[in-house]
Scaffold this motif. Structure first.
Motif, mmCIF file in Angstrom:
data_model
loop_
_atom_site.group_PDB
_atom_site.id
_atom_site.type_symbol
_atom_site.label_atom_id
_atom_site.label_comp_id
_atom_site.label_asym_id
_atom_site.label_seq_id
_atom_site.Cartn_x
_atom_site.Cartn_y
_atom_site.Cartn_z
ATOM 1 N N GLY A 137 0.297 4.003 5.726
ATOM 2 C CA GLY A 137 0.841 3.962 7.066
ATOM 3 C C GLY A 137 0.482 2.670 7.765
ATOM 4 O O GLY A 137 -0.446 1.951 7.373
ATOM 5 N N ALA A 138 1.213 2.347 8.832
ATOM 6 C CA ALA A 138 0.996 1.093 9.548
ATOM 7 C C ALA A 138 -0.393 1.022 10.172
ATOM 8 O O ALA A 138 -0.921 -0.061 10.403
ATOM 9 C CB ALA A 138 2.057 0.916 10.631
ATOM 10 N N GLU A 139 -1.020 2.188 10.427
ATOM 11 C CA GLU A 139 -2.356 2.170 11.027
ATOM 12 C C GLU A 139 -3.440 2.018 9.977
ATOM 13 O O GLU A 139 -4.621 1.949 10.311
ATOM 14 C CB GLU A 139 -2.597 3.453 11.837
ATOM 15 N N GLY A 140 -3.076 1.958 8.700
ATOM 16 C CA GLY A 140 -4.047 1.709 7.650
ATOM 17 C C GLY A 140 -4.445 2.921 6.841
ATOM 18 O O GLY A 140 -5.271 2.812 5.939
ATOM 19 N N VAL A 141 -3.902 4.093 7.112
ATOM 20 C CA VAL A 141 -4.269 5.305 6.399
ATOM 21 C C VAL A 141 -3.516 5.358 5.062
ATOM 22 O O VAL A 141 -2.297 5.184 5.021
ATOM 23 C CB VAL A 141 -3.944 6.564 7.227
ATOM 24 N N VAL A 142 -4.247 5.582 3.978
ATOM 25 C CA VAL A 142 -3.631 5.721 2.653
ATOM 26 C C VAL A 142 -3.084 7.135 2.534
ATOM 27 O O VAL A 142 -3.831 8.117 2.541
ATOM 28 C CB VAL A 142 -4.652 5.437 1.538
ATOM 29 N N VAL A 143 -1.784 7.249 2.428
ATOM 30 C CA VAL A 143 -1.129 8.553 2.360
ATOM 31 C C VAL A 143 -1.121 9.086 0.935
ATOM 32 O O VAL A 143 -1.345 10.263 0.688
ATOM 33 C CB VAL A 143 0.316 8.452 2.904
ATOM 34 N N GLN A 144 -0.899 8.198 -0.041
ATOM 35 C CA GLN A 144 -0.830 8.637 -1.435
ATOM 36 C C GLN A 144 -1.150 7.458 -2.346
ATOM 37 O O GLN A 144 -0.776 6.312 -2.066
ATOM 38 C CB GLN A 144 0.561 9.198 -1.773
ATOM 39 N N VAL A 145 -1.840 7.740 -3.451
ATOM 40 C CA VAL A 145 -2.126 6.759 -4.491
ATOM 41 C C VAL A 145 -1.316 7.136 -5.724
ATOM 42 O O VAL A 145 -1.390 8.277 -6.201
ATOM 43 C CB VAL A 145 -3.628 6.712 -4.822
ATOM 44 N N ILE A 146 -0.533 6.198 -6.234
ATOM 45 C CA ILE A 146 0.348 6.447 -7.370
ATOM 46 C C ILE A 146 -0.103 5.560 -8.522
ATOM 47 O O ILE A 146 -0.057 4.335 -8.432
ATOM 48 C CB ILE A 146 1.820 6.157 -7.014
ATOM 49 N N ASN A 147 -0.566 6.174 -9.604
ATOM 50 C CA ASN A 147 -1.088 5.454 -10.751
ATOM 51 C C ASN A 147 -0.105 5.465 -11.908
ATOM 52 O O ASN A 147 0.996 6.016 -11.816
ATOM 53 C CB ASN A 147 -2.434 6.061 -11.187
ATOM 54 N N LYS A 148 -0.530 4.873 -13.002
ATOM 55 C CA LYS A 148 0.284 4.805 -14.211
ATOM 56 C C LYS A 148 0.690 6.202 -14.671
ATOM 57 O O LYS A 148 -0.114 7.125 -14.693
ATOM 58 C CB LYS A 148 -0.505 4.107 -15.322
ATOM 59 N N GLY A 149 1.967 6.347 -15.011
ATOM 60 C CA GLY A 149 2.486 7.624 -15.477
ATOM 61 C C GLY A 149 3.021 8.527 -14.393
ATOM 62 O O GLY A 149 3.496 9.628 -14.694
ATOM 63 N N CYS A 150 2.961 8.091 -13.128
ATOM 64 C CA CYS A 150 3.436 8.906 -12.002
ATOM 65 C C CYS A 150 4.755 8.342 -11.475
ATOM 66 O O CYS A 150 5.122 7.197 -11.740
ATOM 67 C CB CYS A 150 2.402 8.953 -10.888
ATOM 68 N N SER A 151 5.456 9.167 -10.724
ATOM 69 C CA SER A 151 6.761 8.779 -10.184
ATOM 70 C C SER A 151 6.627 8.375 -8.726
ATOM 71 O O SER A 151 5.734 8.841 -8.008
ATOM 72 C CB SER A 151 7.764 9.929 -10.306
ATOM 73 N N LEU A 152 7.532 7.513 -8.291
ATOM 74 C CA LEU A 152 7.570 7.021 -6.916
ATOM 75 C C LEU A 152 8.956 7.250 -6.339
ATOM 76 O O LEU A 152 9.951 6.760 -6.882
ATOM 77 C CB LEU A 152 7.207 5.533 -6.887
ATOM 78 N N HIS A 153 9.011 7.977 -5.246
ATOM 79 C CA HIS A 153 10.232 8.258 -4.490
ATOM 80 C C HIS A 153 11.324 8.871 -5.374
ATOM 81 O O HIS A 153 12.445 8.368 -5.462
ATOM 82 C CB HIS A 153 10.738 6.982 -3.830
ATOM 83 N N ALA A 154 10.974 9.994 -6.021
ATOM 84 C CA ALA A 154 11.961 10.700 -6.839
ATOM 85 C C ALA A 154 13.084 11.284 -5.993
ATOM 86 O O ALA A 154 14.204 11.503 -6.489
ATOM 87 C CB ALA A 154 11.271 11.813 -7.625
ATOM 88 N N GLN A 155 12.825 11.519 -4.694
ATOM 89 C CA GLN A 155 13.848 12.101 -3.823
ATOM 90 C C GLN A 155 15.039 11.170 -3.635
ATOM 91 O O GLN A 155 16.096 11.605 -3.160
ATOM 92 C CB GLN A 155 13.233 12.444 -2.457
#
Length: 572
Positions: free
Chosen positions: A501-519
Motif C-alpha cells: 500500500g501507499a502508506e508502506g504496509v505489505v499486503v501480500q508477499v508472492i514468491n516463486k511458484g505463486c500466482s499474481l493477479h489471477a482475477q
C-alpha cells in the motif's frame, strides 16, 4: 478518502530514479510462443496520465513508502563507509540501513580480512601442531601473539553478525531484532564453537609457566601446556567458516573478465595443494611420534638437516615426499622407515589416486563446458565492455552485468526445456505426462484452476501453459498498480514480488511458484479490487521472471471447450 492526484511533473520515484515510462523486459518462449513486443505491448508501463485513479507516491527505499524529502540529506561518513543512515537517495549501490549494510565498503573489507585470517588458520594450524610438537613445554609458538589477535578478531566477527543487515530471498532486512533472532536460530551455535580462543588460552597458560624449585618448571603449568598441543587442532574447525564467505569468490568471478573455467581449475589446484599440505604435516607428526630419538635424528641427517634446522626446511622435505607419492613418481630418497609411517604411506597412495582421478575428471568437465561458459561470458562481457567505454561506475556496471546474466540464464533455461521436451515428441503419453508435471506445479497455484473438476481440466491447463510467454522485471520495478488496467496473469518462476500500500504496509508477499493477479483472467482489471483498496503497488523485490497469460488468449482457448467448463470457472 482517495489521496490527492499526482501533479503533471511528478512521477514514480524509485530510489531516486524516474519511472514514468518503465515497463517489463520481454523474454523467450515459455511453451511454444515467444513474447512479441510489437503486437503485445507491455502491460506495466507507468505514466501518470494512464492511471485511472492517480495516487500520491513517495520514494521507494526497498521496504516501505515514505514521502519524498524536500531536501536531500548530505551523506555522512557512517553512510559512505558502513551504509548506516537514511538519505532518501541512491548511493553507491547499497540500500539505506539501520545496521551495517553487507554491501558497504566496511562490510566488504571486514569479510575479506576474515577470509584472509581463515586461510592463515588453515595453513598455520597443521604446521604448528606437526613441526612444534617436541618443543619445550613452556616455549611459545613464534606466532602466538598474532594468534591471540586472530582469536579476538573472530570474537569480534561473532558480535559483528548481530550488527550487520542480511539479505533473505532478495529482501534486505535491517531490523536489529530480526537480524539477531535470525542469527541465533541459524549459524550462531556454529560460530560460537568455532570461536574458541585457543591462542588466548595458550597465552594465559604460558604466563603461569614459571620456573620451579626442582624440576625447572611448575608441574601444573607443564600439564596445561601439554594439553594445548592437541587443543590447537580445534582451530581447524574454523575452516568451515570459509563456506560462509564463498560469495566473495562468486562475486569476483561474475564481475571480472576471467572465464569461469579458469576459476574452477584454480579451485581444483588449491584443493590439491591443501591435501598435500595437510598430509605433509601429518607425515612429519607421525615421524616424530613413531620414531625413536636416534631414528628421528638419523632421518634429519639423511636429508641434510638437524634438530636446529629451520621449520621451513623441514616443511619442504615433508611436502616433497607427499608430492612424489601422490603423483606416483616415488624417487625413493624419502620413505617410511617403520610400520606407522608405512601404513600412512599406503593411505596417502589411495588418497593420491583419488585426487589424481578427480583432477583429470575436473579438467575434462571444464573442457566440455567451455562452450557454454564462453557463450554466457560473451553476452556479459559485451555489456561490461560497453559500460566501461562509457565510464560507467563500478557499482552500476555490476548491476548491469548481473541483469544481463539473469536474462541470459532465463533464456537458456527455457531453450533447454524446449530442447528436452522435443525429444519426447515420439512418446506422446510421456510427453503429455511431462507437460502435466511442468504446468500443474505452476497453474495449480491459481485457485479457480486448481479446483476445477471437469474431465478436460488437464488438457485445458496444458493449452494455457503452452500459450504463456515469459517476462522479466528488474529489481524495484513496479509491475502493476491500482488504477491501471491489467489483463494478465503472472506466474512467478523466480524472485519475489510484494503487494504494498501507499502508506508502506505489505499486503501480500508472492514468491516463486505463486500466482499474481489471477482475477485478471476473469475480467477484474484493477489489482486493488480483490483487496478492496485503490492504493496498491506490485513491486519486484528482486530480479523477477514470470510466465504471463493474457486474458484475450485465455478467453480464446476457453471458447473452444464445452460450455460446462466455462460455467464451472464462473462458479469458482
Amino acid at each position: 478518502v482517495p489521496p490527492p492526484p499526482l501533479k503533471e511533473s511528478e512521477g514514480l520515484v524509485l530510489q531516486g530514479m524516474d519511472f514514468t515510462s518503465t515497463g517489463p523486459v520481454g523474454g523467450g518462449p515459455a511453451g511454444r510462443k515467444a513474447s512479441n513486443a510489437a503486437t503485445d505491448p507491455p502491460t506495466s508501463a507507468k505514466t501518470p496520465s494512464d492511471q485511472q485513479t492517480p495516487i500520491s507516491v513517495g520514494t521507494w527505499n526497498g521496504q516501505k513508502w515514505r514521502q519524498t524529502p524536500e531536501e536531500k540529506k548530505d551523506k555522512t561518513w557512517m553512510m559512505m563507509l558502513c551504509g548506516i543512515g537514511r538519505t532518501g537517495v541512491d548511493h553507491d549501490g547499497f540500500d539505506d540501513s539501520q545496521l551495517i549494510n553487507p554491501g558497504s565498503p566496511f562490510a566488504i573489507l571486514w569479510v575479506l580480512l576474515t577470509t584472509v585470517f581463515l586461510l592463515y588458520t588453515a595453513f598455520w594450524t597443521p604446521v604448528s601442531v606437526a613441526f612444534y610438537w617436541n618443543m619445550d613445554a613452556c616455549d611459545s609458538l613464534p606466532t602466538l601473539e598474532f594468534d591471540v589477535f586472530i582469536d579476538c578478531w573472530f570474537f569480534a566477527d561473532l558480535v559483528m553478525n548481530f550488527l550487520m543487515g542480511v539479505y533473505l530471498d532478495g529482501n534486505y532486512e535491517d531490523s536489529f531484532r530480526f537480524v539477531a533472532l535470525n542469527y541465533l536460530q541459524g549459524m550462531f551455535l556454529f560460530d560460537l564453537i568455532t570461536t574458541v580462543p585457543v591462542g588466548l588460552i595458550e597465552y594465559l597458560m604460558l604466563l603461569g609457566c614459571v620456573p620451579g624449585n626442582t624440576a625447572g618448571y611448575s608441574v601444573l603449568s607443564v600439564r596445561f601446556t601439554r594439553v594445548m598441543k592437541p587443543l590447537r587442532l580445534v582451530k581447524l574447525i574454523r575452516l568451515l567458516k570459509i563456506v560462509k564467505n564463498r560469495n566473495i569468490v562468486n562475486h569476483l568471478s561474475s564481475v571480472k573478465s576471467e572465464p569461469p573455467p579458469a576459476v574452477v581449475l584454480g579451485k581444483v589446484f588449491i584443493l590439491v595443494f591443501v591435501m598435500v599440505h595437510v598430509c605433509g604435516c601429518m607425515f612429519w607428526l607421525i615421524k616424530q611420534l613413531a620414531s625413536s630419538e636416534y631414528e628421528y635424528e638419523s632421518f634429519l641427517v639423511d636429508q641434510g638437516l638437524d634438530l636446529a634446522s629451520p621449520v621451513e626446511n623441514k616443511y619442504v622435505v615433508a611436502i616433497y615426499f607427499i608430492s612424489t607419492v601422490i603423483t606416483t613418481v616415488g624417487f625413493g630418497d624419502v620413505a617410511g622407515l617403520n610400520s606407522w609411517e608405512r601404513l600412512f604411506c599406503i593411505f596417502i597412495m589411495f588418497i593420491g589416486s583419488v585426487i589424481f582421478g578427480y583432477l583429470l575428471a575436473s579438467i575434462q568437465e571444464i573442457v566440455m563446458k567451455m562452450d557454454q561458459f564462453a557463450e554466457e561470458r560473451a553476452v556479459t562481457q559485451e555489456m561490461l565492455d560497453w559500460a566501461r567505454r562509457r565510464d560507467v561506475p563500478a557499482h552500476l556496471r555490476d548491476k548491469v552485468v548481473r541483469w544481463s546474466a539473469f536474462q541470459y540464464r532465463q533464456e537458456v533455461e527455457l531453450r533447454d526445456q524446449e530442447k528436452h521436451l522435443d525429444k519426447l515428441l515420439d512418446a506422446p503419453s510421456l510427453y503429455k505426462e511431462m507437460l502435466e508435471h511442468l504446468s500443474g506445479s505452476l497453474l495449480n497455484s491459481v485457485p479457480f484452476l486448481r479446483d476445477l473438476k471437469h474431465e478436460l481440466k488437464d488438457h485445458f491447463m496444458l493449452e494455457l501453459w503452452r500459450d504463456m510467454t515469459v517476462e522479466s522485471f528488474y529489481k524495484d520495478t513496479i509491475i502493476m498498480c491500482s488504477g491501471e488496467p491489467n489483463k494478465c496473469l503472472h506466474l512467478i518462476t523466480s524472485g519475489e514480488v510484494r503487494v504494498i500500500g501507499a502508506e508502506g504496509v505489505v499486503v501480500q508477499v508472492i514468491n516463486k511458484g505463486c500466482s499474481l493477479h489471477a482475477q485478471a483472467l476473469l475480467g477484474v482489471s484493477d489489482v486493488g479490487t480483490p483487496y478492496g483498496r485503490s492504493d496498491l503497488f506490485v513491486v519486484a523485490m528482486t530480479n523477477v521472471s514470470s510466465l504471463v497469460l493474457r486474458r484475450s488468449r485465455f478467453k480464446a482457448i476457453l471458447s473452444s471447450y464445452p460450455p460446462e467448463l466455462k460455467a464451472e470457472i464462473k462458479s469458482l
